[in-house]
Design a protein around this motif. Structure first.
Motif, PDB file in Angstrom:
ATOM      1  N   ARG A 137       0.832  -1.211   0.000  1.00  8.50           N
ATOM      2  CA  ARG A 137       0.000   0.000   0.000  1.00  8.50           C
ATOM      3  C   ARG A 137       0.867   1.261   0.000  1.00  8.50           C
ATOM      4  O   ARG A 137       0.527   2.259  -0.638  1.00  8.50           O
ATOM      5  CB  ARG A 137      -0.935  -0.009   1.215  1.00  8.50           C
ATOM      6  CG  ARG A 137      -2.016  -1.080   1.138  1.00  8.50           C
ATOM      7  CD  ARG A 137      -3.154  -0.779   2.089  1.00  8.50           C
ATOM      8  NE  ARG A 137      -2.749  -0.861   3.481  1.00  8.50           N
ATOM      9  CZ  ARG A 137      -2.782  -1.964   4.210  1.00  8.50           C
ATOM     10  NH1 ARG A 137      -3.213  -3.095   3.671  1.00  8.50           N
ATOM     11  NH2 ARG A 137      -2.410  -1.946   5.480  1.00  8.50           N
ATOM     12  N   CYS A 138       1.995   1.195   0.732  1.00  5.71           N
ATOM     13  CA  CYS A 138       2.902   2.349   0.761  1.00  5.71           C
ATOM     14  C   CYS A 138       3.452   2.642  -0.627  1.00  5.71           C
ATOM     15  O   CYS A 138       3.556   3.800  -1.034  1.00  5.71           O
ATOM     16  CB  CYS A 138       4.063   2.093   1.722  1.00  5.71           C
ATOM     17  SG  CYS A 138       3.626   2.216   3.468  1.00  5.71           S
ATOM     18  N   LEU A 139       3.809   1.582  -1.341  1.00 12.84           N
ATOM     19  CA  LEU A 139       4.357   1.781  -2.677  1.00 12.84           C
ATOM     20  C   LEU A 139       3.319   2.384  -3.612  1.00 12.84           C
ATOM     21  O   LEU A 139       3.639   3.262  -4.423  1.00 12.84           O
ATOM     22  CB  LEU A 139       4.879   0.454  -3.228  1.00 12.84           C
ATOM     23  CG  LEU A 139       6.074  -0.161  -2.483  1.00 12.84           C
ATOM     24  CD1 LEU A 139       6.501  -1.461  -3.129  1.00 12.84           C
ATOM     25  CD2 LEU A 139       7.237   0.817  -2.424  1.00 12.84           C
ATOM     26  N   GLU A 140       2.075   1.926  -3.491  1.00 10.14           N
ATOM     27  CA  GLU A 140       1.014   2.501  -4.326  1.00 10.14           C
ATOM     28  C   GLU A 140       0.786   3.972  -3.988  1.00 10.14           C
ATOM     29  O   GLU A 140       0.624   4.811  -4.883  1.00 10.14           O
ATOM     30  CB  GLU A 140      -0.283   1.708  -4.155  1.00 10.14           C
ATOM     31  CG  GLU A 140      -0.274   0.363  -4.877  1.00 10.14           C
ATOM     32  CD  GLU A 140      -1.670  -0.162  -5.140  1.00 10.14           C
ATOM     33  OE1 GLU A 140      -2.637   0.417  -4.611  1.00 10.14           O
ATOM     34  OE2 GLU A 140      -1.786  -1.142  -5.898  1.00 10.14           O
ATOM     35  N   ARG A 141       0.798   4.280  -2.695  1.00 11.90           N
ATOM     36  CA  ARG A 141       0.629   5.679  -2.284  1.00 11.90           C
ATOM     37  C   ARG A 141       1.798   6.528  -2.750  1.00 11.90           C
ATOM     38  O   ARG A 141       1.635   7.677  -3.161  1.00 11.90           O
ATOM     39  CB  ARG A 141       0.498   5.766  -0.758  1.00 11.90           C
ATOM     40  CG  ARG A 141      -0.815   5.227  -0.226  1.00 11.90           C
ATOM     41  CD  ARG A 141      -0.907   5.358   1.272  1.00 11.90           C
ATOM     42  NE  ARG A 141      -0.968   6.747   1.704  1.00 11.90           N
ATOM     43  CZ  ARG A 141      -1.158   7.120   2.969  1.00 11.90           C
ATOM     44  NH1 ARG A 141      -1.319   6.198   3.905  1.00 11.90           N
ATOM     45  NH2 ARG A 141      -1.194   8.382   3.287  1.00 11.90           N
ATOM     46  N   GLY A 142       3.001   5.942  -2.681  1.00 13.96           N
ATOM     47  CA  GLY A 142       4.172   6.659  -3.148  1.00 13.96           C
ATOM     48  C   GLY A 142       4.128   6.924  -4.638  1.00 13.96           C
ATOM     49  O   GLY A 142       4.452   8.030  -5.092  1.00 13.96           O
ATOM     50  N   ILE A 197      -1.982   6.739 -11.914  1.00 18.80           N
ATOM     51  CA  ILE A 197      -3.105   7.612 -12.263  1.00 18.80           C
ATOM     52  C   ILE A 197      -4.406   6.817 -12.339  1.00 18.80           C
ATOM     53  O   ILE A 197      -4.442   5.745 -12.947  1.00 18.80           O
ATOM     54  CB  ILE A 197      -2.865   8.297 -13.642  1.00 18.80           C
ATOM     55  CG1 ILE A 197      -1.487   8.968 -13.673  1.00 18.80           C
ATOM     56  CG2 ILE A 197      -3.962   9.279 -13.966  1.00 18.80           C
ATOM     57  CD1 ILE A 197      -1.311  10.066 -12.671  1.00 18.80           C
ATOM     58  N   LYS A 198      -5.465   7.353 -11.730  1.00 19.18           N
ATOM     59  CA  LYS A 198      -6.795   6.768 -11.871  1.00 19.18           C
ATOM     60  C   LYS A 198      -7.613   7.693 -12.759  1.00 19.18           C
ATOM     61  O   LYS A 198      -7.659   8.904 -12.543  1.00 19.18           O
ATOM     62  CB  LYS A 198      -7.471   6.607 -10.506  1.00 19.18           C
ATOM     63  CG  LYS A 198      -6.829   5.547  -9.633  1.00 19.18           C
ATOM     64  CD  LYS A 198      -7.614   5.345  -8.346  1.00 19.18           C
ATOM     65  CE  LYS A 198      -7.003   4.244  -7.498  1.00 19.18           C
ATOM     66  NZ  LYS A 198      -7.753   4.013  -6.232  1.00 19.18           N
ATOM     67  N   CYS A 199      -8.248   7.124 -13.765  1.00 19.40           N
ATOM     68  CA  CYS A 199      -9.025   7.954 -14.671  1.00 19.40           C
ATOM     69  C   CYS A 199     -10.298   7.227 -15.102  1.00 19.40           C
ATOM     70  O   CYS A 199     -10.371   5.998 -15.067  1.00 19.40           O
ATOM     71  CB  CYS A 199      -8.197   8.333 -15.899  1.00 19.40           C
ATOM     72  SG  CYS A 199      -7.554   6.923 -16.834  1.00 19.40           S
TER      73      CYS A 199
END
Length: 419
Positions: free
Chosen positions: A334-339, A347-349
């Motif tokens: 989760r940290c890596l995704e947040r980073g 990017i979420k689109c």
């Protein structure tokens, strides 16, 4: 309310340089020196650019893999200083994990019974490691403040010695040995950046550094979600601080120790509060650039640099203390995704495409044409009827290992045909 006998708010103790050198001598047979590694950090994060020589003091991370954090120095010293009766009866500590791990490890090897009280929010990996070291683990308290009260009460009831993880005078002295090792290895230091939770590491390192070289800047760094030292600075005394969930769980202490505050308050040149997103980016940077897994607490120093909060040290020699590497694999993901998201790389689109067949395919080809990888896809499909939906389901399951279909209603099995 039962208080810690060695942490009296009315008579705080100031730890001396002599106590730190005594600790360094006594723990030398059980604690390995940690090499201070020279690296050239070239960091570019959005508009932030910070190029300079720096040293990473990888405390306990690569070289003391048994606990993966700096806490063993103070823990070993405090336990060595117990009398024979205290050693026989045992010790108790309250900890989110790192102090508990250190006490459990050295208690096991010194033959001292250990009980640790860990809040229910403690990381699973740290709890399991304590149990593997044959400690009595008690999971109670919603935070460190409650866990500490339970541990002190147990010490009084059962005759155990309570070892405060950040404010016991011997703990602070033991942590200060890190400062001695830094100065032995690195010349012409401009600043040392210290992750700050309860203040023990900061206090010990500050005494060692400032005694031997007062010109070196000592900088504390803490998360915005557990900024108890900054709160103490604001009130000129330790005060209870609200703690929120943080990536830097090792720093989540609701109040700076009285002894730590008395020892460090006139020695710290700057206290930096970092945002959570920069901690996540720092964890990512360590993995990508240094092949080094650092927990949130240990990454706070680099986070302050990435956030542009130490701009005055551009081009200077800075030592970052990486205080621990105990991070659950699930939390690390989760940290890596947040980073990645904070770094502008995840990017979420949402895109409205043609509802004719091939509309999604065109979108995927368009995205792939510039070298962008699609991590996840959410598709809303329109079919002719229920049988056609089952055809789609079977087709997807035949091609992909992981498929989730949320809206197909539950009906008796129907044979799907292509008619």
């Amino acid at each position: 309310m039962v208080e810690d006998p060695l942490c009296n708010p009315n008579k705080p103790l100031k730890i001396s340089f002599e106590e730190i050198t005594s600790a360094a001598y006594k723990i030398r047979s059980g604690v390995l020196n940690t090499p201070c590694i020279l690296v050239l950090l070239i960091l570019e994060v959005s508009y932030v650019k910070f190029n300079r020589d720096g040293h990473l003091f990888k405390e306990g991370f690569f070289y003391n893999k048994r606990e993966g954090n700096f806490k063993e120095r103070g823990a070993r010293y405090a336990m060595l200083m117990l009398n024979e009766e205290q050693k026989q009866k045992g010790v108790v500590a309250a900890s989110l994990g790192n102090h508990a791990l250190a006490v459990c490890y050295h208690g096991y090897h010194l033959g001292i019974p250990v009980t640790v009280v860990m809040p229910i929010m403690a990381p699973i990996m740290k709890i399991q490691k304590c149990r593997e070291l044959h400690a009595n683990v008690i999971m109670e308290g919603k935070d460190m403040n409650e866990a500490k009260k339970i541990a002190v009460a147990l010490a009084n009831e059962r005759g155990w010695t309570y070892i405060n993880g950040y404010d016991n005078p011997q703990i602070i002295a033991g942590q200060g040995t890190i400062g001695l090792e830094i100065l032995e290895q690195v010349q012409d230091i401009d600043a040392v950046v210290v992750p700050t939770g309860g203040g023990g590491l900061l206090a010990g390192v500050a005494v060692a550094i400032k005694t031997l070289n007062p010109s070196i800047k000592v900088i504390g760094v803490e998360s915005e979600r557990c900024a108890s030292y900054a709160k103490a600075v604001e009130n000129q005394k330790p005060v209870l601080t609200t703690i929120e969930g943080t990536l830097a769980d090792g720093l989540a202490v609701p109040m700076i120790g009285y002894n730590a505050w008395e020892t460090s308050r006139n020695l710290v040149d700057k206290m930096v509060i970092v945002k959570e997103k920069w901690i996540a980016v720092a964890i990512l940077r360590f993995i990508e650039n240094e092949k080094c897994v650092v927990e949130g607490a240990g990454a706070c120093g680099l986070a302050a640099i990435l956030a542009g909060q130490l701009e005055e040290f551009k081009g200077k020699r800075v030592v970052l203390i990486l205080s621990g590497g105990n991070i659950d694999t699930t939390i690390l993901g989760r940290c890596l995704e947040r980073g990645l998201a904070a770094d502008g790389r995840l990017i979420k689109c949402k895109v409205t495409v043609s509802d004719r067949p091939g509309g999604i395919s065109e979108l995927c080809k368009l995205i792939g044409s510039i070298g962008v990888s699609i991590k996840d896809v959410k598709v809303v499909c329109e079919t002719r009827d229920y049988i056609h939906s089952l055809e789609l389901r079977d087709l997807l399951f035949s091609r992909y290992k992981k498929v989730r279909l949320d809206t197909i209603p539950s009906k008796p099995a129907i044979t799907s045909t292509t008619d």
